[in-house]
Design a protein around this motif. Structure first.
Motif, PDB file in Angstrom:
ATOM      1  N   SER B 193       0.839  -1.194   0.000  1.00 14.76           N
ATOM      2  CA  SER B 193       0.000   0.000   0.000  1.00 14.76           C
ATOM      3  C   SER B 193       0.879   1.250   0.000  1.00 14.76           C
ATOM      4  O   SER B 193       0.561   2.259  -0.618  1.00 14.76           O
ATOM      5  CB  SER B 193      -0.956  -0.010   1.207  1.00 14.76           C
ATOM      6  N   LYS B 196       2.199   1.763  -3.523  1.00 12.33           N
ATOM      7  CA  LYS B 196       1.178   2.305  -4.405  1.00 12.33           C
ATOM      8  C   LYS B 196       1.067   3.823  -4.203  1.00 12.33           C
ATOM      9  O   LYS B 196       0.955   4.586  -5.154  1.00 12.33           O
ATOM     10  CB  LYS B 196      -0.171   1.635  -4.084  1.00 12.33           C
ATOM     11  N   LYS B 197       1.123   4.221  -2.932  1.00 13.18           N
ATOM     12  CA  LYS B 197       1.040   5.650  -2.635  1.00 13.18           C
ATOM     13  C   LYS B 197       2.220   6.393  -3.247  1.00 13.18           C
ATOM     14  O   LYS B 197       2.058   7.463  -3.829  1.00 13.18           O
ATOM     15  CB  LYS B 197       1.024   5.870  -1.122  1.00 13.18           C
ATOM     16  N   TYR B 250     -13.366  -4.280   6.847  1.00 15.00           N
ATOM     17  CA  TYR B 250     -13.287  -3.842   5.447  1.00 15.00           C
ATOM     18  C   TYR B 250     -14.587  -3.136   5.052  1.00 15.00           C
ATOM     19  O   TYR B 250     -14.572  -2.059   4.471  1.00 15.00           O
ATOM     20  CB  TYR B 250     -13.029  -5.051   4.553  1.00 15.00           C
ATOM     21  N   SER B 253     -14.910   0.347   6.851  1.00 18.87           N
ATOM     22  CA  SER B 253     -13.912   1.388   6.606  1.00 18.87           C
ATOM     23  C   SER B 253     -13.655   1.628   5.129  1.00 18.87           C
ATOM     24  O   SER B 253     -13.182   2.685   4.760  1.00 18.87           O
ATOM     25  CB  SER B 253     -12.594   1.028   7.297  1.00 18.87           C
ATOM     26  N   SER B 254     -13.987   0.687   4.284  1.00 15.58           N
ATOM     27  CA  SER B 254     -13.538   0.832   2.904  1.00 15.58           C
ATOM     28  C   SER B 254     -14.621   0.685   1.846  1.00 15.58           C
ATOM     29  O   SER B 254     -14.306   0.589   0.679  1.00 15.58           O
ATOM     30  CB  SER B 254     -12.441  -0.193   2.597  1.00 15.58           C
ATOM     31  N   THR B 255     -15.884   0.610   2.227  1.00 14.44           N
ATOM     32  CA  THR B 255     -16.883   0.491   1.168  1.00 14.44           C
ATOM     33  C   THR B 255     -17.883   1.643   1.247  1.00 14.44           C
ATOM     34  O   THR B 255     -18.041   2.287   2.284  1.00 14.44           O
ATOM     35  CB  THR B 255     -17.683  -0.832   1.262  1.00 14.44           C
ATOM     36  N   VAL B 256     -18.524   1.876   0.123  1.00 12.67           N
ATOM     37  CA  VAL B 256     -19.514   2.945   0.037  1.00 12.67           C
ATOM     38  C   VAL B 256     -20.653   2.696   1.028  1.00 12.67           C
ATOM     39  O   VAL B 256     -21.061   3.573   1.784  1.00 12.67           O
ATOM     40  CB  VAL B 256     -20.064   3.038  -1.401  1.00 12.67           C
ATOM     41  N   ARG B 259     -19.664   3.528   4.479  1.00 19.35           N
ATOM     42  CA  ARG B 259     -19.628   4.971   4.718  1.00 19.35           C
ATOM     43  C   ARG B 259     -21.034   5.505   4.996  1.00 19.35           C
ATOM     44  O   ARG B 259     -21.220   6.422   5.767  1.00 19.35           O
ATOM     45  CB  ARG B 259     -19.000   5.651   3.496  1.00 19.35           C
ATOM     46  N   TYR B 262     -21.951   5.586   8.681  1.00 16.55           N
ATOM     47  CA  TYR B 262     -21.415   6.710   9.447  1.00 16.55           C
ATOM     48  C   TYR B 262     -22.165   7.996   9.120  1.00 16.55           C
ATOM     49  O   TYR B 262     -22.428   8.813   9.996  1.00 16.55           O
ATOM     50  CB  TYR B 262     -19.923   6.886   9.150  1.00 16.55           C
ATOM     51  N   ALA B 263     -22.505   8.174   7.841  1.00 19.07           N
ATOM     52  CA  ALA B 263     -23.211   9.391   7.440  1.00 19.07           C
ATOM     53  C   ALA B 263     -24.580   9.459   8.112  1.00 19.07           C
ATOM     54  O   ALA B 263     -24.978  10.493   8.645  1.00 19.07           O
ATOM     55  CB  ALA B 263     -23.363   9.430   5.923  1.00 19.07           C
ATOM     56  N   GLY B 266     -24.245  10.287  11.735  1.00 18.88           N
ATOM     57  CA  GLY B 266     -23.722  11.632  11.960  1.00 18.88           C
ATOM     58  C   GLY B 266     -24.787  12.687  11.791  1.00 18.88           C
ATOM     59  O   GLY B 266     -24.854  13.654  12.547  1.00 18.88           O
ATOM     60  N   ILE B 276     -28.666   9.242   0.211  1.00 17.06           N
ATOM     61  CA  ILE B 276     -28.493   7.959   0.889  1.00 17.06           C
ATOM     62  C   ILE B 276     -29.854   7.439   1.353  1.00 17.06           C
ATOM     63  O   ILE B 276     -30.629   8.178   1.964  1.00 17.06           O
ATOM     64  CB  ILE B 276     -27.532   8.106   2.084  1.00 17.06           C
ATOM     65  N   ASN B 277     -30.125   6.184   1.048  1.00 13.10           N
ATOM     66  CA  ASN B 277     -31.374   5.564   1.455  1.00 13.10           C
ATOM     67  C   ASN B 277     -31.205   5.066   2.887  1.00 13.10           C
ATOM     68  O   ASN B 277     -30.721   3.963   3.119  1.00 13.10           O
ATOM     69  CB  ASN B 277     -31.695   4.422   0.497  1.00 13.10           C
ATOM     70  N   GLY B 333     -22.800   7.346  14.478  1.00 16.08           N
ATOM     71  CA  GLY B 333     -21.929   8.092  13.591  1.00 16.08           C
ATOM     72  C   GLY B 333     -20.442   7.935  13.837  1.00 16.08           C
ATOM     73  O   GLY B 333     -19.656   8.320  12.996  1.00 16.08           O
TER      74      GLY B 333
END
Lengths: 508, 389
Positions: B193, B196-197, B250, B253-256, B259, B262-263, B266, B276-277, B333
């Protein structure tokens, strides 16, 4: 020269970053109905909150004299003890309690700790008779109409042996008949010696009841007008809006193309009161590269219109058609609206726009996570997210300590930039901007204006809702005037003046 | 440099608290001559005892993220699904794999039942799951007819409560090899990783601090597998727990979709206006909770080798406690899978440590209650202090 019952002298009230009131003076004579008139945000409600002790003594400067004595109110109870009672625009009644219980809330008819229910309801019925409300005092508040609730508020004030009654836009949510009732009641109370202060937008109502008017603009008293026969509405309008238009807006040469977005015969009903029309047969269009303004007073239905168009996120019983580039579309949810490249930048950035405890980065990408995700699991490419959100922070000129900073720690202007950046990240073609400069300082406003001009130059279609007339005049190519759910006028940006717009609003 | 160390400490407060608590117990236990918290056997016990809490806490975190919503019914789902497993496998003698699939589907269905009312009818989660708590417990006891079903066949128990390798002779070598393999995978992910950065020209952390971290974590992994090897080897349940924890980490922290959780927690209104549904988010949270409760039920049935009417009692509280101790916000959130795993382990260490010290079970409860409050108070106070700055 008549003796004044109430005098507020040189009242100055400062909120962080904003001077809401600047040396305001208000003089009210005994036994008159005094109207306070001004645009949205002129400082009318702030002034009344100072008077009623919502903002305690020492948070403002200046003097209040009442019946010849100086007053220092530390809380609402203090002003009520003197007989000054305010009825707010949002009624302060408890819906699940009865009329009688509400009348004496905080002022209970009690002996020791025991409430005397017979006296409560008996007395309540007397007060209801006084205000001409034909309901039992045992009826629950939720079961009576808003107009009747307004009367209950007045009865409640009477129960506190009120001397000065303050009404903040009392007819804003009433229909014509209820409004007339209420105004007649005020006139009747006046005959019995009551003094009232009424805040209102509606000039015809003011002409009907008021004896004198104080006009407030940008936190200062502009002038006082005594009633001699009739009020001259044009004089009032001129005094309300007569601001110097200085060069506060960046220049832009509009390059207007074809019609991008169109709304036809749009009807929206109130979500809690489905019989009430909030938007009434609205027709609207906006062209590529054009900034269109929607002007109207508070409660005209502008936000409701925008939100109902943006994925039906407000209202019930929505009817009407929307077209993008001539093609009919049904924007039935915010997701679908975003997919059709429509965006809505809310007026309420803290409540509806941003996720305050989360970072600038998370907020920026939220409305279009598909831009940074790949594959079946919709994996977020965090490196790409960092890179893209930095691009938006840079292009918006947002000042933050880094992408990780929670947006709640930013200033209002920077929060607004994050909010606009979030919607630009969604790559819209059609943007609704609802009060995009509310509550931010002059420098930040100018930057937002520049951003908006930039978007229009890129060929986006912008619809701007604003309560500040100079801002609409400075920014818009065309302005719709809205009042009580209807578009009551449309005016070219070049020909528009504050007086023309204000008279369209008030005289419709 | 000092600032950086401080910020690393601040980001890992709960981990540091866990290490401190473990050190304290180790000191008390060894000086009192009660054995050792960190003995090979006790570490294996800790894993076996707490696997179910971690599995449930992961699901509970998703519910809490949506806005501080909790699921009170999971203990009862554990009982009801466990009862179903007992009847299918022990009483009816069904093929265990078919039975497991049926049980998982059953748990998911129970979750979906609650999720429907919560997400689409918007009945408060507290009420729906309180109802579920009673309903599922009652049904579970009806299925069991009030008696315990046992024993489960050996091939079932092997799935959850055996060790790798199955014979204890090669335990040490196998554990060590697996440990080294884990270190290898970990280092590979970190380095690739970073590469890659660098290749794409993104910012990345200083090489020195990265090396310090990699050495430290590798050492911990090695020590851990060394300990496991000294006893019976790697518990199979550890593999299950790791698979679950890593996949959900995973996801969040890493998928739509992650996310979106959390939205919603929040600011739900902002989330809705961002397309967002949120009904779907709530539905997923509670349906998934049913699925994980079913896994937990299978694990518990295997561990006690029986399906009992009282199975799962109080599990919901362990899971909720683990999430909040692990730093999840009571308003939703915020919170991480890593945090709730640490919270679950902390609770497990408290239980285990106090038992080793011979502390009365009622005192154990009292201490756990205070620790829960202290963790949340600490979290809120430090946030308030940060806000003042």
């Amino acid at each position: 020269m008549a003796q004044y019952m109430l005098e507020m002298k040189n009242i100055t009230k400062v909120f962080p970053g904003v001077k809401a009131l600047d040396e305001v003076t208000l003089k009210v004579k005994e036994g008159e109905i005094h109207a306070i008139v001004g645009e949205n945000g002129a400082g009318k409600s702030t002034l009344m909150n100072v008077l009623s002790g919502v903002y305690p003594y020492e948070t403002y400067t200046g003097d209040i004299e009442f019946n010849g004595g100086e007053c220092r109110f530390h809380r609402i109870k203090d002003s009520e003890a003197k007989g000054i009672v305010i009825i707010h625009q949002e009624l302060a009644l408890v819906p699940l309690l009865s009329i009688g219980e509400n009348l004496f809330l905080g002022n209970e008819r009690a002996k020791g700790i025991t409430i005397n229910w017979d006296e409560t309801f008996g007395k309540a019925d007397e007060y209801l008779k006084l205000v001409g409300l034909k309901e039992s005092s045992r009826t629950l508040i939720k079961d009576i109409s808003v107009g009747k609730q307004q009367l209950v508020e007045i009865a409640k004030a009477l129960a506190k042996s009120v001397k000065v009654l303050i009404l903040d836009e009392p007819t804003a949510s009433l229909n014509e008949k209820d409004s007339k009732n209420l105004l007649d009641l005020l006139l009747q109370l006046k005959k019995q010696g009551m003094t009232s202060i009424i805040i209102s937008h509606k000039l015809n109502e003011i002409s009907y009841v008021a004896d004198s008017i104080t006009i407030i603009r940008d936190g200062s008293t502009v002038c006082e007008i005594e009633k001699k026969g009739e009020f001259n509405e044009d004089v009032i309008i001129k005094a309300m809006v007569g601001r110097e238009l200085t060069n506060r807006f960046p220049q832009r040469i509009p390059n207007i193309g074809e019609i991008m977005f169109e709304v036809k015969h749009w009807f929206v009903h109130h979500p809690l009161n489905p019989e009430r029309l909030v938007c009434d047969d609205i027709n609207l269009d906006v062209k590529r590269g054009e900034i269109v303004g929607i002007s109207g007073l508070m409660g005209a239905g502008r936000t409701e219109l925008a939100m109902s168009i943006f994925g039906k996120s407000y209202g019930v019983g929505i009817q009407g058609e929307t077209f993008i580039l001539g093609k009919k579309v049904n924007l039935k949810s915010p997701q679908i609206a975003i997919e059709h490249k429509v965006a809505y930048v809310t007026e309420d950035r803290k409540g509806n726009g941003l996720i305050l405890p989360q970072s600038v980065r998370d907020n920026t990408t939220l409305a279009k996570l598909s831009r940074i995700s790949t594959g079946k699991t919709q994996r977020i490419d965090k490196d790409l997210e960092v890179q893209l959100s930095q691009e938006y922070i840079d292009s918006m000129g947002t000042k933050c300590s880094g992408q990780e900073q929670p947006v709640e720690n930013l200033s209002g202007g920077n929060q607004q930039k994050v909010l606009i950046g979030k919607w630009l990240f969604a790559e819209p073609d059609i943007l609704f901007l609802d009060e995009p400069t509310r509550g931010i300082d002059v420098g930040a406003k100018y930057e937002i204006y520049k951003l908006m001009n930039g978007m229009a130059d890129e060929g986006k279609a912008l619809i701007m809702i604003s309560s500040e007339l100079p801002e609409l005049l400075g920014m818009c190519d065309r302005i719709y005037v809205m009042n009580e759910g209807k578009f009551v006028g449309e005016i070219d940006g070049k020909e528009a003046t504050q007086e023309k717009i204000m008279s369209m609003m008030l005289k419709s | 440099m000092k600032k950086k160390v401080l910020s690393v400490l601040k980001d890992n407060t709960m981990l540091i608290a866990l290490v401190a608590v473990m050190a304290l117990f180790q000191l008390l236990i060894t000086t009192g001559g009660n054995g050792s918290l960190l003995s090979a056997q006790n570490i294996t016990n800790l894993i076996n005892q707490n696997a179910y809490v971690i599995i449930l806490a992961v699901g509970m975190l998703l519910c809490i993220l949506t806005g501080g919503n909790i699921d009170l019914a999971i203990g009862s789902i554990v009982c009801l699904v466990g009862a179903a497993a007992g009847i299918l496998i022990v009483t009816l003698g069904m093929n265990i794999y078919v039975a497991i699939v049926i049980c998982l589907l059953f748990g998911t269905l129970l979750g979906a039942w609650q999720a429907y009312w919560i997400a689409y009818i918007r009945i408060p989660a507290f009420i729906v799951t309180l109802s579920g708590m009673l309903l599922f417990r009652g049904l579970g006891n009806l299925l069991l007819n009030g008696v315990t079903i046992s024993p489960f066949p050996a091939n079932y128990s092997r799935l959850f409560s055996s060790y790798i390798p199955t014979v204890s002779a090669g335990a040490f070598v196998v554990s060590l090899v697996v440990g080294l393999l884990a270190i290898g995978i970990y280092l590979f992910i970190e380095i690739s990783s970073r590469n890659k950065k660098v290749k794409k020209g993104y910012d990345c952390e200083a090489l020195s601090s990265m090396i310090v971290r990699m050495v430290f974590i590798s050492a911990v992994i090695l020590w851990f597998f060394n300990k496991l090897g000294q006893y019976k080897g790697i518990p199979v349940i550890l593999v299950w727990v790791l698979v679950i924890v890593l996949s959900y980490n995973y996801f969040t922290s890493s998928t739509v979709q992650g996310r979106h959780f959390y939205a919603m927690g929040g600011n739900e209104k902002a989330a809705i206006l961002s397309g967002i549904n949120t009904n779907k988010v709530l539905f997923i949270a509670y349906t998934n909770m049913g699925f994980l409760a079913a896994i937990s039920a299978l694990v518990v049935a295997s561990r006690f080798n029986s399906a009992t009417p009282s199975a799962g009692t109080g599990f919901e509280l362990d899971a909720i406690g683990a999430c909040f101790i692990g730093g999840a916000s009571a308003y939703g959130g915020s919170g991480t899978i890593g945090g709730c795993v640490i919270g679950a382990i902390l609770m497990g260490v408290l239980n285990n440590g106090m038992s080793l010290l011979g502390i009365d079970a009622n005192w154990q409860k009292a201490v756990k209650g205070l620790v829960l409050l202290a963790a949340v108070v600490f979290d809120i106070m430090s946030k308030k202090r940060a806000a003042k700055k």
